[in-house]
Design a protein around this motif. Structure first.
Motif, PDB file in Angstrom:
ATOM      1  N   MET A   1       0.850  -1.202   0.000  1.00 58.18           N
ATOM      2  CA  MET A   1       0.000   0.000   0.000  1.00 58.18           C
ATOM      3  C   MET A   1       0.883   1.248   0.000  1.00 58.18           C
ATOM      4  SD  MET A   1      -2.935   1.074   2.741  1.00 58.18           S
ATOM      5  CE  MET A   1      -3.838   2.603   2.573  1.00 58.18           C
ATOM      6  N   SER A   2       0.607   2.173  -0.912  1.00 58.50           N
ATOM      7  CA  SER A   2       1.419   3.377  -1.015  1.00 58.50           C
ATOM      8  C   SER A   2       1.130   4.319   0.153  1.00 58.50           C
ATOM      9  CB  SER A   2       1.128   4.092  -2.337  1.00 58.50           C
ATOM     10  OG  SER A   2      -0.226   4.504  -2.394  1.00 58.50           O
ATOM     11  N   ARG A   3       2.124   5.081   0.499  1.00 60.99           N
ATOM     12  CA  ARG A   3       1.968   6.037   1.576  1.00 60.99           C
ATOM     13  C   ARG A   3       1.193   7.252   1.072  1.00 60.99           C
ATOM     14  NH1 ARG A   3       7.839   7.579   3.222  1.00 60.99           N
ATOM     15  NH2 ARG A   3       8.035   7.591   0.937  1.00 60.99           N
ATOM     16  N   PRO A   4       0.348   7.850   1.919  1.00 59.22           N
ATOM     17  CA  PRO A   4      -0.366   9.063   1.499  1.00 59.22           C
ATOM     18  C   PRO A   4       0.612  10.190   1.228  1.00 59.22           C
ATOM     19  CG  PRO A   4      -0.717   8.632   3.843  1.00 59.22           C
ATOM     20  CD  PRO A   4      -0.061   7.414   3.267  1.00 59.22           C
ATOM     21  N   ARG A   5       0.367  10.896   0.136  1.00 58.45           N
ATOM     22  CA  ARG A   5       1.208  12.025  -0.247  1.00 58.45           C
ATOM     23  C   ARG A   5       0.625  13.298   0.342  1.00 58.45           C
ATOM     24  NH1 ARG A   5       3.194  12.857  -6.380  1.00 58.45           N
ATOM     25  NH2 ARG A   5       4.416  11.052  -5.694  1.00 58.45           N
ATOM     26  N   ILE A   6       1.429  14.014   1.120  1.00 59.43           N
ATOM     27  CA  ILE A   6       0.999  15.253   1.765  1.00 59.43           C
ATOM     28  C   ILE A   6       1.716  16.419   1.098  1.00 59.43           C
ATOM     29  CG2 ILE A   6       0.692  16.451   3.961  1.00 59.43           C
ATOM     30  CD1 ILE A   6      -0.542  13.638   3.931  1.00 59.43           C
ATOM     31  N   LEU A   7       0.964  17.333   0.504  1.00 61.88           N
ATOM     32  CA  LEU A   7       1.541  18.522  -0.109  1.00 61.88           C
ATOM     33  C   LEU A   7       1.314  19.710   0.825  1.00 61.88           C
ATOM     34  CD1 LEU A   7       2.894  19.833  -2.633  1.00 61.88           C
ATOM     35  CD2 LEU A   7       0.575  20.441  -3.367  1.00 61.88           C
ATOM     36  N   THR A   8       2.404  20.269   1.336  1.00 57.47           N
ATOM     37  CA  THR A   8       2.332  21.437   2.201  1.00 57.47           C
ATOM     38  C   THR A   8       2.568  22.680   1.348  1.00 57.47           C
ATOM     39  OG1 THR A   8       3.230  20.125   4.027  1.00 57.47           O
ATOM     40  CG2 THR A   8       3.248  22.511   4.284  1.00 57.47           C
ATOM     41  N   VAL A   9       1.634  23.637   1.443  1.00 58.49           N
ATOM     42  CA  VAL A   9       1.653  24.821   0.589  1.00 58.49           C
ATOM     43  C   VAL A   9       1.749  26.065   1.464  1.00 58.49           C
ATOM     44  CG1 VAL A   9       0.393  26.161  -1.148  1.00 58.49           C
ATOM     45  CG2 VAL A   9       0.253  23.651  -1.158  1.00 58.49           C
ATOM     46  N   PHE A  10       2.707  26.946   1.160  1.00 55.19           N
ATOM     47  CA  PHE A  10       2.815  28.202   1.898  1.00 55.19           C
ATOM     48  C   PHE A  10       3.532  29.232   1.042  1.00 55.19           C
ATOM     49  CE2 PHE A  10       6.216  25.332   3.143  1.00 55.19           C
ATOM     50  CZ  PHE A  10       7.365  26.106   3.151  1.00 55.19           C
ATOM     51  N   CYS A 367       0.659  15.413  12.622  1.00 60.67           N
ATOM     52  CA  CYS A 367       1.047  14.202  11.882  1.00 60.67           C
ATOM     53  C   CYS A 367       0.152  13.025  12.264  1.00 60.67           C
ATOM     54  CB  CYS A 367       2.505  13.843  12.185  1.00 60.67           C
ATOM     55  SG  CYS A 367       3.703  14.719  11.184  1.00 60.67           S
ATOM     56  N   ASP A 368      -0.053  12.849  13.542  1.00 58.22           N
ATOM     57  CA  ASP A 368      -0.865  11.726  14.013  1.00 58.22           C
ATOM     58  C   ASP A 368      -2.312  11.862  13.546  1.00 58.22           C
ATOM     59  OD1 ASP A 368       1.363  10.680  15.255  1.00 58.22           O
ATOM     60  OD2 ASP A 368       0.863  11.466  17.239  1.00 58.22           O
ATOM     61  N   LEU A 369      -2.831  13.085  13.521  1.00 55.99           N
ATOM     62  CA  LEU A 369      -4.194  13.295  13.044  1.00 55.99           C
ATOM     63  C   LEU A 369      -4.307  12.977  11.548  1.00 55.99           C
ATOM     64  CD1 LEU A 369      -5.062  16.615  14.908  1.00 55.99           C
ATOM     65  CD2 LEU A 369      -6.177  14.402  15.249  1.00 55.99           C
ATOM     66  N   LEU A 370      -3.315  13.355  10.771  1.00 55.36           N
ATOM     67  CA  LEU A 370      -3.332  13.028   9.349  1.00 55.36           C
ATOM     68  C   LEU A 370      -3.286  11.517   9.148  1.00 55.36           C
ATOM     69  CD1 LEU A 370      -0.904  15.773   8.004  1.00 55.36           C
ATOM     70  CD2 LEU A 370      -3.297  15.482   7.302  1.00 55.36           C
ATOM     71  N   ALA A 371      -2.476  10.822   9.935  1.00 63.07           N
ATOM     72  CA  ALA A 371      -2.397   9.374   9.830  1.00 63.07           C
ATOM     73  C   ALA A 371      -3.720   8.718  10.197  1.00 63.07           C
ATOM     74  CB  ALA A 371      -1.274   8.842  10.715  1.00 63.07           C
ATOM     75  N   GLU A 372      -4.338   9.199  11.259  1.00 65.01           N
ATOM     76  CA  GLU A 372      -5.613   8.640  11.681  1.00 65.01           C
ATOM     77  C   GLU A 372      -6.704   8.904  10.651  1.00 65.01           C
ATOM     78  OE1 GLU A 372      -6.388  10.390  15.449  1.00 65.01           O
ATOM     79  OE2 GLU A 372      -4.635   9.473  16.422  1.00 65.01           O
ATOM     80  N   SER A 373      -6.629  10.038   9.984  1.00 62.82           N
ATOM     81  CA  SER A 373      -7.654  10.376   8.982  1.00 62.82           C
ATOM     82  C   SER A 373      -7.553   9.508   7.742  1.00 62.82           C
ATOM     83  CB  SER A 373      -7.511  11.855   8.576  1.00 62.82           C
ATOM     84  OG  SER A 373      -7.732  12.702   9.683  1.00 62.82           O
ATOM     85  N   GLU A 374      -6.403   8.836   7.555  1.00 66.48           N
ATOM     86  CA  GLU A 374      -6.206   7.988   6.391  1.00 66.48           C
ATOM     87  C   GLU A 374      -6.696   6.551   6.641  1.00 66.48           C
ATOM     88  OE1 GLU A 374      -4.831   8.305   3.097  1.00 66.48           O
ATOM     89  OE2 GLU A 374      -5.565  10.297   3.609  1.00 66.48           O
ATOM     90  N   ARG A 375      -7.037   6.255   7.885  1.00 62.28           N
ATOM     91  CA  ARG A 375      -7.471   4.879   8.185  1.00 62.28           C
ATOM     92  C   ARG A 375      -8.881   4.616   7.675  1.00 62.28           C
ATOM     93  NH1 ARG A 375      -5.328   4.678  14.461  1.00 62.28           N
ATOM     94  NH2 ARG A 375      -3.098   4.733  13.990  1.00 62.28           N
TER      95      ARG A 375
END
Length: 375
Positions: A1-10, A367-375
């Motif tokens: 399973m591929s890892r979720p890609r997170i794009l940070t924009v600023f 980070c942990d919230l993003l990981a949990e949101s992907e479950r």
């Protein structure tokens, strides 16, 4: 399973300061593939933070132009970030705060049905023109973000009052405290990072230093003139010195130069990189500022903040006693500054107040919230 890609924009220095701890955390976390895009709506000041934090960019839109307008910047940011999203196809877009880049980046993601994580969500001044246009930018992102990372309980409650889904709202603390702790440690390990103020320290030895910053659009014109006049009167005291990093916007620079240039107890200097600004906070007896970030940073170092605005989207600091709204009336600025200089009890009450903005662990929580949101 591929890892979720997170794009940070600023795109600005304040965003970079508050997001580099999260970028570091994402890059070190095997659960994610981290990508970074900057709009560079502020070029030089952004680059300073990228360098000190060693942030590698995957996309640099380099949008800044001389005397750019909000509508042209918004259009170019929306199109440019949209093209990056089409190329990267991220699983999440992360934005922070309330700038034009935040609004355009989040909107471009929404148009593509890409979930948005909004860092520092829920701040509200209650006035759509103060701060302008940031208040509306922040509110707009709050209507469709999938994950709201509120820095404080008050910010979370503001979102809930707007009928935001409670399951999407989380109190994480503010990543600016993570950043301040990181850079303070770096300065301790490598003092040369912040030695550029040594000359001013020597020049103003024996005086109490007041740090001053002003840049908000709503203060352009009469407000900026009043701020400069107030600082001029404060600097007439023999026991104080004012160090003012002058924003490059000509609406700020022209006024400050005309009123304060050449005064014995005032140093008008170029904008500081992040380590030197942290050093200025440490040197200062108190801060005069219309900045949102300073309202969060200075209390972490026990420095009172007199806020040069009529309203603030960070009322927690005012409630806690670390900050006080003084507006842009010169008489009020002078009176409140002198009170902190001359009344030891009043100063101690603000300096010792609890900082409500975080504990330095916010990036990992996100980070942990993003990981949990992907479950």
């Amino acid at each position: 399973m591929s890892r979720p890609r997170i794009l940070t924009v600023f795109g600005t220095r304040p965003e970079a300061i508050k997001l580099f701890p999260l970028v570091h955390a994402l890059e070190a976390d095997d659960r994610f593939e981290s990508r970074v895009c900057v709009s560079a709506q502020h070029r030089d000041m952004l680059d300073q933070v990228l360098a000190i934090a060693a942030i590698s960019l995957h996309h640099d839109l380099d949008l800044m132009t001389d005397r750019q307008t909000l509508d042209s910047l918004t259009a170019r940011a929306l199109m440019g970030i949209g093209a990056v999203l089409d190329e990267e196809r991220p699983d999440w877009v992360v934005v922070q705060g309330d700038t034009t880049t935040v609004m355009a980046g989040a909107l471009a993601a929404y148009y593509r049905k890409i979930p948005v994580c909004h860092v520092e969500a829920g701040l509200r001044s209650g006035d759509i023109h103060q701060p302008w246009p940031e208040e509306v930018n922040r509110r707009m992102v709050g209507t469709f973000a999938r994950l709201h990372c509120a820095p404080t309980r008050a910010a979370a409650e503001a979102l809930l009052r707007e009928n935001t889904n409670p399951a999407t709202v989380h109190v994480t603390g503010n990543t600016v405290i993570d950043a301040l702790e990181w850079v303070t440690k770096r300065i301790e390990e490598h003092p040369s990072l912040a030695q550029g103020l040594a000359g001013l320290e020597a020049r103003f030895a024996g005086k109490r230093i007041i740090g001053m910053t002003a840049h908000r659009r709503e203060n352009f014109g009469e407000g900026m003139q009043n701020i400069a006049n107030g600082v001029k009167r404060i600097a007439s005291r023999d026991d104080v010195a004012v160090i003012c990093p002058v924003h490059r916007n000509p609406n700020v620079r022209a006024v400050m130069s005309a009123e304060l240039e050449g005064l014995e107890n005032v140093a008008l200097i170029e904008p500081l990189d992040y380590p030197h600004f942290a050093r200025l906070l440490g040197l200062s007896h108190l801060m005069l500022s219309d900045s949102g970030g300073v309202q969060e940073e200075a209390p972490a170092l026990g420095k009172p903040v007199l806020v040069l605005r009529e309203t603030t989207e960070r009322p927690e600091g005012v409630k806690a006693g670390t900050a006080k709204l003084v507006g842009t009336n010169a008489d009020t600025i002078v009176r409140e500054t002198f009170r902190l200089l001359d009344d030891e009890a009043a100063y101690a009450e603000m300096a010792r107040a609890h900082n409500p903005f975080g504990d330095g662990k916010s990036a990992q929580r996100i980070c942990d919230l993003l990981a949990e949101s992907e479950r």
